[in-house]
Design a protein around this motif. Structure first.
Motif, mmCIF file in Angstrom:
data_model
loop_
_atom_site.group_PDB
_atom_site.id
_atom_site.type_symbol
_atom_site.label_atom_id
_atom_site.label_comp_id
_atom_site.label_asym_id
_atom_site.label_seq_id
_atom_site.Cartn_x
_atom_site.Cartn_y
_atom_site.Cartn_z
ATOM 1 N N ALA A 58 1.078 -1.310 -0.713
ATOM 2 C CA ALA A 58 0.228 -0.021 -0.058
ATOM 3 C C ALA A 58 1.094 1.575 0.072
ATOM 4 C CB ALA A 58 -0.790 0.119 0.852
ATOM 5 N N LYS A 60 0.653 4.421 0.186
ATOM 6 C CA LYS A 60 0.573 5.583 0.849
ATOM 7 C C LYS A 60 1.186 5.150 2.218
ATOM 8 C CE LYS A 60 -4.526 4.688 3.042
ATOM 9 N NZ LYS A 60 -4.943 3.074 2.376
ATOM 10 N N SER A 61 1.409 3.996 2.680
ATOM 11 C CA SER A 61 1.632 4.251 4.079
ATOM 12 C C SER A 61 3.230 4.736 3.889
ATOM 13 C CB SER A 61 1.709 2.721 4.358
ATOM 14 O OG SER A 61 2.892 2.235 3.558
ATOM 15 N N ASP A 79 -0.468 -1.454 -4.382
ATOM 16 C CA ASP A 79 -1.809 -0.926 -4.003
ATOM 17 C C ASP A 79 -1.826 0.627 -3.921
ATOM 18 O OD1 ASP A 79 -4.632 -0.251 -2.622
ATOM 19 O OD2 ASP A 79 -4.490 -0.725 -1.255
ATOM 20 N N SER A 102 -6.553 1.571 -5.868
ATOM 21 C CA SER A 102 -8.411 1.875 -4.491
ATOM 22 C C SER A 102 -9.157 2.905 -4.723
ATOM 23 C CB SER A 102 -8.203 1.152 -3.773
ATOM 24 O OG SER A 102 -7.746 -0.150 -3.204
ATOM 25 N N ARG A 149 -14.848 -3.365 -4.714
ATOM 26 C CA ARG A 149 -14.796 -3.188 -2.911
ATOM 27 C C ARG A 149 -15.772 -3.272 -2.349
ATOM 28 N NH1 ARG A 149 -11.278 0.977 0.560
ATOM 29 N NH2 ARG A 149 -11.664 0.459 2.181
ATOM 30 N N HIS A 199 -11.206 -4.288 2.315
ATOM 31 C CA HIS A 199 -9.992 -3.554 3.468
ATOM 32 C C HIS A 199 -11.115 -2.913 4.142
ATOM 33 C CE1 HIS A 199 -6.844 -1.602 4.641
ATOM 34 N NE2 HIS A 199 -7.874 -0.360 4.555
ATOM 35 N N GLY A 201 -9.874 -1.997 7.500
ATOM 36 C CA GLY A 201 -9.070 -0.761 8.194
ATOM 37 C C GLY A 201 -8.186 -1.590 8.546
ATOM 38 N N GLN A 203 -4.171 -1.080 11.548
ATOM 39 C CA GLN A 203 -3.949 -1.013 12.357
ATOM 40 C C GLN A 203 -4.815 -2.055 13.433
ATOM 41 O OE1 GLN A 203 -0.990 -1.281 14.064
ATOM 42 N NE2 GLN A 203 -1.608 -1.611 16.453
ATOM 43 N N GLY A 238 -5.469 -4.671 3.308
ATOM 44 C CA GLY A 238 -3.836 -4.411 4.395
ATOM 45 C C GLY A 238 -5.019 -4.351 5.894
ATOM 46 N N ILE A 240 -2.891 -5.281 8.426
ATOM 47 C CA ILE A 240 -2.591 -5.832 9.544
ATOM 48 C C ILE A 240 -1.599 -5.104 10.237
ATOM 49 C CG2 ILE A 240 -0.724 -7.625 10.626
ATOM 50 C CD1 ILE A 240 -1.347 -9.360 7.828
ATOM 51 N N GLU A 273 -3.012 -6.264 0.647
ATOM 52 C CA GLU A 273 -2.596 -4.946 0.793
ATOM 53 C C GLU A 273 -1.955 -3.847 1.800
ATOM 54 O OE1 GLU A 273 -6.148 -3.182 -1.037
ATOM 55 O OE2 GLU A 273 -6.611 -4.061 -2.872
ATOM 56 N N PRO A 274 -0.902 -4.928 2.019
ATOM 57 C CA PRO A 274 -0.676 -4.634 3.122
ATOM 58 C C PRO A 274 0.728 -3.816 3.443
ATOM 59 C CG PRO A 274 1.011 -6.290 2.409
ATOM 60 C CD PRO A 274 0.129 -6.286 1.208
ATOM 61 N N GLY A 275 0.245 -2.545 4.585
ATOM 62 C CA GLY A 275 1.494 -0.775 4.623
ATOM 63 C C GLY A 275 2.392 -1.402 5.294
ATOM 64 N N ARG A 276 1.496 -0.644 6.438
ATOM 65 C CA ARG A 276 2.136 -0.415 8.326
ATOM 66 C C ARG A 276 2.925 -1.289 7.883
ATOM 67 N NH1 ARG A 276 -1.023 3.129 11.940
ATOM 68 N NH2 ARG A 276 -2.601 2.838 10.437
ATOM 69 N N TYR A 372 2.633 6.022 7.296
ATOM 70 C CA TYR A 372 1.840 7.133 7.931
ATOM 71 C C TYR A 372 3.001 8.164 8.496
ATOM 72 C CZ TYR A 372 -0.938 3.718 5.746
ATOM 73 O OH TYR A 372 -1.966 2.524 5.045
HETATM 74 C C1 LIG Z 1 -4.525 2.707 3.860
HETATM 75 C C2 LIG Z 1 -4.697 1.610 2.929
HETATM 76 C C3 LIG Z 1 -4.217 -0.111 2.738
HETATM 77 C C4 LIG Z 1 -2.964 -0.452 3.480
HETATM 78 O O1 LIG Z 1 -3.497 -0.600 4.790
HETATM 79 P P1 LIG Z 1 -2.444 -1.093 6.440
HETATM 80 O O2 LIG Z 1 -3.343 -0.569 7.658
HETATM 81 O O3 LIG Z 1 -1.373 0.120 5.851
HETATM 82 O O4 LIG Z 1 -2.226 -1.674 5.846
HETATM 83 C C5 LIG Z 1 -4.424 -1.126 1.809
HETATM 84 N N1 LIG Z 1 -6.217 -1.134 0.796
HETATM 85 C C6 LIG Z 1 -6.364 -0.173 0.998
HETATM 86 C C7 LIG Z 1 -7.236 0.531 -0.127
HETATM 87 C C8 LIG Z 1 -6.220 1.371 1.642
HETATM 88 O O5 LIG Z 1 -6.966 2.363 1.481
#
Ligand SMILES: *Cc1c(COP(=O)(O)O)cnc(C)c1O
Length: 418
Positions: A58, A60-61, A79, A102, A149, A199, A201, A203, A238, A240, A273-276, A372
């Motif tokens: 992801a 944006k993270s 993502d 997304s 979605r 997706h 949420g 954390q 994402g 986790i 779609e893991p980010g954090r 973030y």
């Molecule tokens: C922000 C987001 C993610 C990533 O979320 P994390 O909590 O960082 O894993 C994945 N998919 C979508 C659509 C998002 O908006």
């Protein structure tokens, strides 16, 4: 695997002492560990090795080109949530065929760019968006691959600002409406249905919300199949969580095992779609104590990083561990501090009630700042954004220079003289 460790009373990133980084590159400064990033991605993927899967980081993270490039090299997809992120991923060498797009507000121009790039899938978030995408694709003579979605209406048990899977938020389409929107999509000339996406949420520190959401998605996949709509992939988003203080988020392998068990023998590709979870604990924000100030009821450590550098405490009341870079021998002098920045807002804090032995000029590391952090940084108070360093073993690489003040107003103009 912790790449930020104490050696001889000094906090290091891999083999480099953080005080060395501060003296060479200044503060505030984001420091990432290449090995922490690499291990996080590899551990996440390993759990799914036996299955047809795609891990889409992801963006944006943490949208740093160097980080995107590293993940691309490791085989990641991405993502994205904007045309800007698409351009970044392509500039970083990401494979367009591994991009999922997304976001609730995709513009026609962003859709065109993604269709031209040939992305893996659009994660469509409304019936209106679907109509627009069909029109844009038709004008270009292209077929748009889509997932809808869906909002599985499960409680992710996280902060309301980062919970996205409940009925009353702006993301996704209502679960009850999904079948009929898929049927509309199936009738559209320039839409190809590829998947189902959710997706719920960010954390998230328990497995159960993921499992509940997956159950709901599988029910929908079966219902779609009954209506002759075949799904090739399921995107589970994402979310986790990571350990900021004492949370116990699911281990990657436990998460993967639970997901694969639920999938059973179905022949679909899994997308994540893991980010954090991939970057959060791979970065710290390094800052210097400018002043110590005692008031009647509080002790303040005023540091040179602020809410513009790391917004999470101010925005979500988020907790970040704060460590001294060099441990003072006089630990008996420790006091309870408010760690605050120079920005003119009372909400500008990085930590409350931290017991630390400190003196002016000391360096602090704000831990778990890889996700973030820089991606939400701003120029509020005309503060240049921090330099970013990637540590690789004993080497430091500047992956983003510190912004220059003159650049901050370079795009501005005053009115002509009357
Ligand atoms: C922000 C987001 C993610 C990533 O979320 P994390 O909590 O960082 O894993 C994945 N998919 C979508 C659509 C998002 O908006």
């Amino acid at each position: 695997m912790n790449s930020f460790t104490q050696k001889n009373d000094t906090l290091h990133a891999e083999n480099v002492a953080l005080n060395q980084i501060a003296s060479e590159f200044g503060t505030p400064c984001y420091v990432y560990s290449k090995s922490a990033l690499t291990h996080a991605f590899e551990r996440f993927s390993a759990g799914f090795a036996a299955a047809n899967h795609l891990v889409c980081f992801a963006v944006k993270s943490n949208p740093s080109l160097a980080i995107l490039n590293l993940f691309a090299t490791l085989g990641a997809g991405f993502d994205i949530v904007s045309g800007g992120e698409l351009a970044r991923v392509l500039a970083a060498g990401g494979d367009p065929k591994k991009i999922v797009f997304s976001g609730v507000g995709k513009s026609a121009v962003e859709m065109q760019a993604a269709l031209n790039a040939g992305i893996f899938c659009f994660n469509v978030e409304s019936a209106s968006e679907l109509n627009r995408l069909n029109k844009v694709a038709s004008d270009m003579g292209k077929i748009a691959p889509v997932s809808l979605r869906v909002n599985p209406n499960v409680d992710a048990k996280t902060h309301p600002y980062i919970s996205t899977g409940l009925k009353n938020n702006k993301f996704g389409v209502a679960y009850e409406d999904a079948l009929s929107i898929y049927q509309q999509a199936a009738a559209m000339s320039n839409i190809a249905i590829h998947g189902v996406d959710c997706h719920i949420g960010s954390q998230i520190t328990e497995l159960s919300p993921f499992l509940d959401a997956f159950d709901r998605v599988l029910l929908l996949v079966d219902a779609l199949e009954e209506h002759g709509i075949h799904i090739q992939h399921i995107d589970l988003g994402g979310g986790i969580g990571i350990c900021y203080s004492d949370e116990t988020p699911p281990e990657f392998n436990a998460y993967a095992a639970a997901m694969l068990a639920k999938l059973g023998k179905r022949n679909v590709k899994l997308v994540f779609e893991p980010g954090r979870a991939l970057v959060g604990n791979a970065g710290v924000l390094l800052t210097k104590v400018e002043y110590i100030k005692h008031t009647e009821s509080k002790n303040f450590a005023i540091v040179d990083a602020a809410m513009n550098d790391l917004m999470r405490p101010a925005l979500y009341d988020a907790y970040h561990d704060i460590k001294t870079v060099q441990t003072r021998s006089d630990q008996s002098s420790a006091l309870t501090y408010e760690i605050v920045g120079p920005v003119c807002e009372s909400g500008d804090f990085l930590g409350h009630d931290r017991k630390l032995a400190l003196a002016e000029g000391d360096l602090l590391a704000i831990m778990s700042a890889g996700a973030y952090g820089m991606s939400m940084a701003s120029n509020y108070n005309t503060r240049p954004r921090a330099v970013e360093i990637m540590v690789d073993g004993s080497q430091c690489h500047v992956i983003r220079k510190r912004e220059r003040i003159a650049d901050l107003f370079a795009l501005e103009a005053v009115l002509p003289k009357p």
